[in-house]
Motif scaffolding. Structure first.
Motif, PDB file in Angstrom:
ATOM      1  N   LYS A 258     -44.506 -25.749  31.736  1.00 19.47           N
ATOM      2  CA  LYS A 258     -44.154 -24.998  32.932  1.00 19.47           C
ATOM      3  C   LYS A 258     -44.248 -23.509  32.621  1.00 19.47           C
ATOM      4  O   LYS A 258     -44.123 -23.100  31.467  1.00 19.47           O
ATOM      5  N   PRO A 259     -44.461 -22.680  33.625  1.00 23.28           N
ATOM      6  CA  PRO A 259     -44.551 -21.228  33.381  1.00 23.28           C
ATOM      7  C   PRO A 259     -43.248 -20.677  32.855  1.00 23.28           C
ATOM      8  O   PRO A 259     -42.157 -21.183  33.169  1.00 23.28           O
ATOM      9  N   LEU A 260     -43.349 -19.633  32.011  1.00 22.30           N
ATOM     10  CA  LEU A 260     -42.156 -19.033  31.411  1.00 22.30           C
ATOM     11  C   LEU A 260     -41.495 -18.094  32.413  1.00 22.30           C
ATOM     12  O   LEU A 260     -41.447 -16.873  32.238  1.00 22.30           O
ATOM     13  N   THR A 261     -41.000 -18.655  33.463  1.00 21.77           N
ATOM     14  CA  THR A 261     -40.278 -17.900  34.485  1.00 21.77           C
ATOM     15  C   THR A 261     -38.944 -18.565  34.716  1.00 21.77           C
ATOM     16  O   THR A 261     -38.687 -19.672  34.239  1.00 21.77           O
ATOM     17  N   ARG A 262     -38.079 -17.883  35.447  1.00 17.76           N
ATOM     18  CA  ARG A 262     -36.786 -18.481  35.752  1.00 17.76           C
ATOM     19  C   ARG A 262     -36.950 -19.764  36.560  1.00 17.76           C
ATOM     20  O   ARG A 262     -36.215 -20.725  36.368  1.00 17.76           O
ATOM     21  N   ARG A 263     -37.915 -19.762  37.459  1.00 19.43           N
ATOM     22  CA  ARG A 263     -38.139 -20.968  38.257  1.00 19.43           C
ATOM     23  C   ARG A 263     -38.648 -22.112  37.371  1.00 19.43           C
ATOM     24  O   ARG A 263     -38.262 -23.274  37.528  1.00 19.43           O
ATOM     25  N   THR A 265     -38.069 -22.444  34.131  1.00 19.59           N
ATOM     26  CA  THR A 265     -37.040 -22.844  33.174  1.00 19.59           C
ATOM     27  C   THR A 265     -35.879 -23.552  33.846  1.00 19.59           C
ATOM     28  O   THR A 265     -35.346 -24.535  33.346  1.00 19.59           O
TER      29      THR A 265
END
Length: 294
Positions: A258-263, A265
């Motif tokens: 998954k992308p290393l963003t708050r969404r 994570t």
């Protein structure tokens, strides 16, 4: 389908009964289902929820009380003692008969001898089937009642095992000694045979216990007692993996990139509130009086 007929789980509808004797006839569509963990086994599932003119069989069947033991309870009791074993009831739902006057509601179409070029023939199930709302309740009640009826003859420990240590058709039990395990298994098999059930697919962390059972009753993963304890001998126990060699539960987790963003994570779709991350590792999630994450 050939097995259903040869085992008399299903029967061909006699010509004189094609039109029905009480006016109630229902046809159930069916399909084959493969389990990802059992690619060589095809299970026939009858779709009792299939609707015709807005109605289906399942809406008329009573589910009954939930008699299934809790999964967590069965798993926890499974590892109370050092000597553990697992087993399975062969085709559990199919061992409990449906009253003859109700079997026309379980009709289905199939080709005789699997000849797809011929006209389909009318068959009906004689037993409870996979896909019906009532089947789990009826089968669980029958199993527990069998233990109650014959507990005095085969022992209270056998009755307790069958009533409290089965999750539907999977039995998991642990005892203090190997001799106790072998004795319990033997008497449990006899009780089940008494009521037309068969215990098979046995697995144990004891080679002595497995040696008391004929090879045809061993789990498919246990083929050779001499190499029973090896790293590849991992059995599935109610959704978790039981490593027989180390006698431990194991879990296989598939992580998705998954992308290393708050969404990515902390997915909002799971209802989790984003928190402020202070480092690459979150060692704890305790909250102080000000509400900040530590």
């Amino acid at each position: 389908m050939k097995d259903l007929l040869s085992e008399r789980y299903a029967e061909r509808v006699p010509q004189e009964e094609i039109v029905g004797t009480n006016g109630g006839i229902n046809y159930i569509p069916h399909h084959g289902v493969y389990h990802p963990k059992k690619p060589d086994k095809l299970r026939v599932v009858f779709d009792c929820s299939a609707r015709f003119k807005g109605q289906c069989l399942n809406q008329y069947l009573l589910q009954g009380p939930n008699l299934t033991n809790t999964l967590i309870g069965v798993l926890c009791r499974f590892r109370h003692e050092p000597v553990a074993f697992m087993c399975d009831i062969k085709a559990m739902f199919h061992q409990f008969s449906v009253n003859p006057e109700h079997r026309d509601f379980l009709r289905f179409l199939w080709w005789e001898n699997g000849d797809l070029q011929s006209d389909p023939v009318e068959y009906r199930m004689r037993v409870h089937l996979f896909g019906a709302t009532s089947s789990p309740g009826c089968a669980n009640f029958g199993l527990k009642q069998s233990a109650i009826d014959h507990e005095k003859e085969y022992g209270s420990d056998v009755g307790d095992f069958i009533r409290h240590n089965f999750y539907v058709d999977d039995g998991l039990k642990s005892v203090a000694t190997e001799d106790e395990a072998a004795h319990l298994i033997n008497r449990s098999k006899l009780l089940c045979q008494r009521v037309g059930l068969k215990l098979h697919k046995f697995t144990s962390n004891s080679t002595k216990v497995m040696g008391t059972l004929p090879p045809e009753e061993h789990s498919k993963g246990v083929k050779d007692l001499n190499v029973m304890y090896n790293s590849s001998n991992i059995e599935r126990a109610l959704g978790v993996y039981w490593c027989v060699e180390s006698d431990t539960f194991q879990f296989r987790i598939s992580l998705q990139d998954k992308p290393l963003t708050r969404r990515g994570t902390f997915p909002c779709k799971l209802g989790l509130r984003p928190i402020r991350v202070f480092s690459s590792r979150c060692v704890s999630r305790e909250t102080n009086t000000s509400g900040d994450v530590q």
